[in-house]
Scaffold this active site. Structure first.
Site, mmCIF file in Angstrom:
data_model
loop_
_atom_site.group_PDB
_atom_site.id
_atom_site.type_symbol
_atom_site.label_atom_id
_atom_site.label_comp_id
_atom_site.label_asym_id
_atom_site.label_seq_id
_atom_site.Cartn_x
_atom_site.Cartn_y
_atom_site.Cartn_z
ATOM 1 N N GLU A 1 0.885 -1.187 0.135
ATOM 2 C CA GLU A 1 -0.099 0.012 -0.102
ATOM 3 C C GLU A 1 0.788 1.116 0.229
ATOM 4 O O GLU A 1 0.918 2.034 0.965
ATOM 5 C CB GLU A 1 -0.843 -0.083 1.243
ATOM 6 N N CYS B 1 12.049 15.541 3.178
ATOM 7 C CA CYS B 1 13.647 15.688 3.334
ATOM 8 C C CYS B 1 14.437 16.158 2.552
ATOM 9 O O CYS B 1 13.887 16.647 1.074
ATOM 10 C CB CYS B 1 13.904 14.268 3.910
ATOM 11 N N CYS C 1 14.407 14.358 -0.885
ATOM 12 C CA CYS C 1 13.162 14.678 -1.810
ATOM 13 C C CYS C 1 13.003 15.827 -2.438
ATOM 14 O O CYS C 1 12.401 16.150 -3.690
ATOM 15 C CB CYS C 1 11.763 14.396 -1.034
ATOM 16 N N GLU D 1 -6.663 -7.975 -0.872
ATOM 17 C CA GLU D 1 -7.038 -8.135 0.470
ATOM 18 C C GLU D 1 -8.440 -7.945 0.681
ATOM 19 O O GLU D 1 -9.060 -7.001 0.123
ATOM 20 C CB GLU D 1 -6.114 -7.330 1.587
HETATM 21 C C1 GAL Z 1 -4.280 -3.013 4.716
HETATM 22 C C2 GAL Z 1 -2.945 -3.610 4.791
HETATM 23 C C3 GAL Z 1 -2.685 -4.614 5.590
HETATM 24 C C4 GAL Z 1 -3.557 -4.662 7.007
HETATM 25 C C5 GAL Z 1 -4.812 -4.302 6.817
HETATM 26 C C6 GAL Z 1 -5.929 -4.320 7.949
HETATM 27 O O1 GAL Z 1 -4.447 -1.476 4.781
HETATM 28 O O2 GAL Z 1 -2.313 -3.814 3.709
HETATM 29 O O3 GAL Z 1 -1.421 -4.871 6.138
HETATM 30 O O4 GAL Z 1 -3.017 -3.831 7.880
HETATM 31 O O5 GAL Z 1 -4.839 -3.126 5.982
HETATM 32 O O6 GAL Z 1 -7.105 -4.064 7.344
#
Ligand code: GAL
Length: 678
Positions: free
Chosen positions: A156, A163, A166, A315
């Site tokens: 993400e 800095c 950058c 995810e």
């Molecule tokens: C996402 C992240 C994961 C975990 C998840 C929790 O944003 O990529 O590592 O933290 O959220 O919902």
């Protein structure tokens, strides 16, 4: 149509998720059990290595990979493929201790301390070097393993760093962009204002919050630079991996309509688009159906970043998350709906965060397939296993695509420009939700719009809606004109064509860059409302659309007036116009009204374009994926009542039964109706 299956090794949908065995290395019994449980849950993939750096390289230059090899191999022996992440999403303590310049500097100029994640300086040469070393080593050790099907770059990507590195890179970026000519930059940024002229590029600083924030061009270029620099960092990681294993596909997980990065600029470097999907299920503002359709919009955004290929839902939460204002569990049956929706919208994967709940730290109470209870008889485990079964049944649909003749234009630059403009009312600008509101209205008419950039080729589309296209990229106006000229149906709204790509206002009338000729109107003033203010647009058939937030006062030059204001000193003035242009039509709606109210207009545009309209009962969702084996109509009943849908025939892959005219779905029921190709 060729089948574009993302993972031929799997031969269908990927069902998997983030797996963190490094948190359990002292519990071999649990690691054994994980494999048994994954198989029982119908998982064929696990994402390994996200945030594993401090275990993979506990001290600088000391690599411990055996544990990972054992896991990848054991999973593979059990039919579970690995999505291998690079660990750059969080840095080990030794790295920050030895190289503090890897830690990000905020907009006050303050360097962060060690800790957290997603907080590195993307420009830091040492951080890039250390990342490249571990990435190459991972690729050397694991990239040729038959179980490794993809690389997942970092995690993400997000954020800005102020800095000195950058800032220097930003200046170099600007020098390049403005041909090393500071006067070009001064002109583009309108710096004579408030005496903000620069004599040299050296004088330019990033927009520190207690520094220069009043030059819109600077703010905008900083955002563009942040995308450019993040992309450059991501590309360096990809190059490191590809230098060893050029054929392993790569992805990086995106987040909804994340405001910090222009994902469209990052998409070309990736082999597949993936994103993390966490809808606020069962909130107190929306019905389940509304939450689902909002999610469908975000799927469409991701799907459209790489048209012609399925995407990945990298995810999602098997149960609840731990970071919403209220972390509500998904009600029974909703998990299946959400997973099938991803597949319906064109994802070839259903992946979770996380496989097993950890015992400690920040995400100890975040939902997982395996709870602290540790067993396979929990409601959530059963629902996940049910999804595993379902995905096997619908495997033929993997690799097929959602195709559409309608598109909604959404540009990140435009969003940044609208948000930054010192104009309108900050609380009601709402560019993103204005876009999704219109998308949803088309969806209710049975049309699954793509969401594309204003400078993209529009040849595939016959209907295009461009909400609040405040900033016109070079070529956008010509693109839209050509679209209408060849027969397209176009709708633009209030706030169109105020500024060019430098955020300089067009002279000679909005919408600028020749668009006033396409629409046959000039927007002379824009009235911003207080939240309780209302106006209306009376259509020629007497219908009234309620107006909130914004109303432009138009000068009609050469357009048919289809609606006029009902109130205020501009009562009777044009509010909805249409101009025939070439073989198509250019509509302009000068005020904000709900997408739902505009459905009659959208229906007309679709009908004129020859796109069939199909209304389903409230809360019922349908997406169609097509490929060489035919079409797959996914039906989701996002309500707690059974529904019957007439006029449907084909084989339902979920029940493995023929549907002969009527499809009945129980509460939260799903169906995938296959019709063979002719
Ligand atoms: C996402 C992240 C994961 C975990 C998840 C929790 O944003 O990529 O590592 O933290 O959220 O919902």
């Amino acid at each position: 149509m060729e089948k574009k299956i993302l993972f031929p090794q799997v031969g269908g949908f990927v069902h998997g998720g983030d797996y963190n065995p490094e948190q359990w290395l002292d519990r071999p019994d649990i690691l054994e059990e994980d494999v048994r449980l994954m198989k029982k849950a119908g998982m064929n993939s696990a994402t390994l290595g996200v945030f594993s750096w401090s275990v993979l390289e506990p001290r600088e230059g000391e690599f411990h990979f055996q544990w990972l090899e054992d896991i990848i191999e054991r999973l593979y022996q059990n039919g579970i493929y690995t999505v291998l992440a690079t660990p750059s999403g969080a840095r080990p303590a030794w790295l920050d201790e030895a190289y503090p310049e890897a830690m990000r500097v905020d907009e006050m100029g303050l360097r962060a301390h060690h800790g957290g994640r997603h907080n590195h300086c993307m420009s830091s040469p040492i951080y890039r070097e250390k990342t490249a070393i571990i990435d190459r080593k991972l690729a050397e050790r694991f990239g040729s393993h038959p179980g490794v099907i993809m690389y997942h770059i970092s995690n993400e990507f997000s954020g800005e760093c102020f800095c000195p590195h950058c800032a220097g890179k930003f200046r170099a970026y600007l020098e390049e962009k403005y041909d090393h000519d500071i006067e070009k930059l001064n002109a583009a940024w309108w710096t004579a204002f408030w005496s903000h002229r620069y004599n040299s590029f050296e004088q330019i600083e990033p927009p520190f919050v207690h520094g220069e924030t009043s030059v819109m061009g600077l703010n905008l270029e900083w955002k563009r630079f942040t995308t450019w620099n993040t992309n450059d960092f991501m590309q360096a990681e990809i190059d490191a991996l590809r230098s060893v294993t050029p054929d392993v596909p790569v992805t990086a997980n995106f987040m909804r309509l994340f405001g910090g990065l222009d994902y469209r600029k990052m998409a070309p470097a990736l082999d597949a688009i993936s994103w993390d999907n966490y809808p606020p299920f069962h909130n107190d503002r929306e019905t389940l159906g509304e939450t689902m359709v909002e999610t469908a919009f975000h799927h469409a955004v991701m799907r459209s970043l790489k048209r012609g290929k399925p995407f990945m839902m990298m995810e999602s939460a098997p149960g609840l998350v731990n970071w919403q204002a209220v972390n509500k569990v998904k009600r029974p049956g909703v998990h299946r709906l959400a997973c099938l929706q991803a597949a319906a919208c064109g994802s070839d994967t259903v992946q979770y965060f996380q496989w097993r709940k950890g015992r400690g730290s920040y995400e100890q109470f975040h939902g997982a397939v395996v709870d602290h209870l540790g067993t396979d008889d929990t409601r959530i485990f059963r629902e996940v296993a049910e999804v595993g079964e379902l995905l096997k049944k619908i495997a033929p649909a993997a690799g097929t695509l959602v195709k559409t003749k309608a598109a909604l234009l959404f540009d990140w630059d435009n969003r940044w420009a609208i948000d930054d403009a010192k104009a309108f009312a900050q609380a009601t600008k709402r560019y993103g939700s204005t876009c999704s509101d219109i998308w949803k209205a088309f969806f209710r008419l049975g049309v699954d719009m793509d969401v594309v950039g204003s400078d993209e080729n529009l040849d595939d589309y016959d209907v295009v809606v461009a909400p609040m296209l405040f900033m016109l990229q070079p070529g956008t106006a010509a693109n839209l004109k050509a679209f209408v000229e060849r027969g397209g149906q176009l709708l633009a709204t209030y706030c169109t064509g105020y500024v060019n790509e430098e955020q300089l206002c067009f002279l000679g009338g909005f919408p600028g860059d020749g668009l006033k000729d396409l629409f046959g109107i000039i927007s002379e003033e824009i009235d911003t409302f207080y939240p309780s203010d209302r106006n209306g647009i009376r259509l020629t058939d007497g219908t009234i659309w309620e107006v909130r937030d914004y109303a432009e006062i138009l000068r009609v030059q050469d357009a048919e007036v289809l609606g006029t204001y009902t109130e205020d000193f501009y009562q009777g003035g044009a509010a909805l116009t249409c101009r025939a242009f070439g073989k198509g039509k250019a509509y302009y709606v000068a005020a904000r009204t709900d997408g739902a109210r505009m459905e009659s207009l959208f229906e007309k545009m679709l009908t004129d374009a020859g796109i069939p309209v199909r209304r389903l009962p409230e809360g019922v969702e349908c997406h169609v994926r097509t490929g060489e084996s035919g079409s797959y109509a996914f039906y989701l009943n996002n309500t707690l009542e059974a529904v019957s849908l007439p006029g449907i025939t084909g084989r339902d892959l979920v029940t493995d039964r023929e549907v002969a005219g009527e499809l009945t779905l129980p509460a939260c029921g799903v169906a995938v109706v296959h019709t063979a190709a002719e």
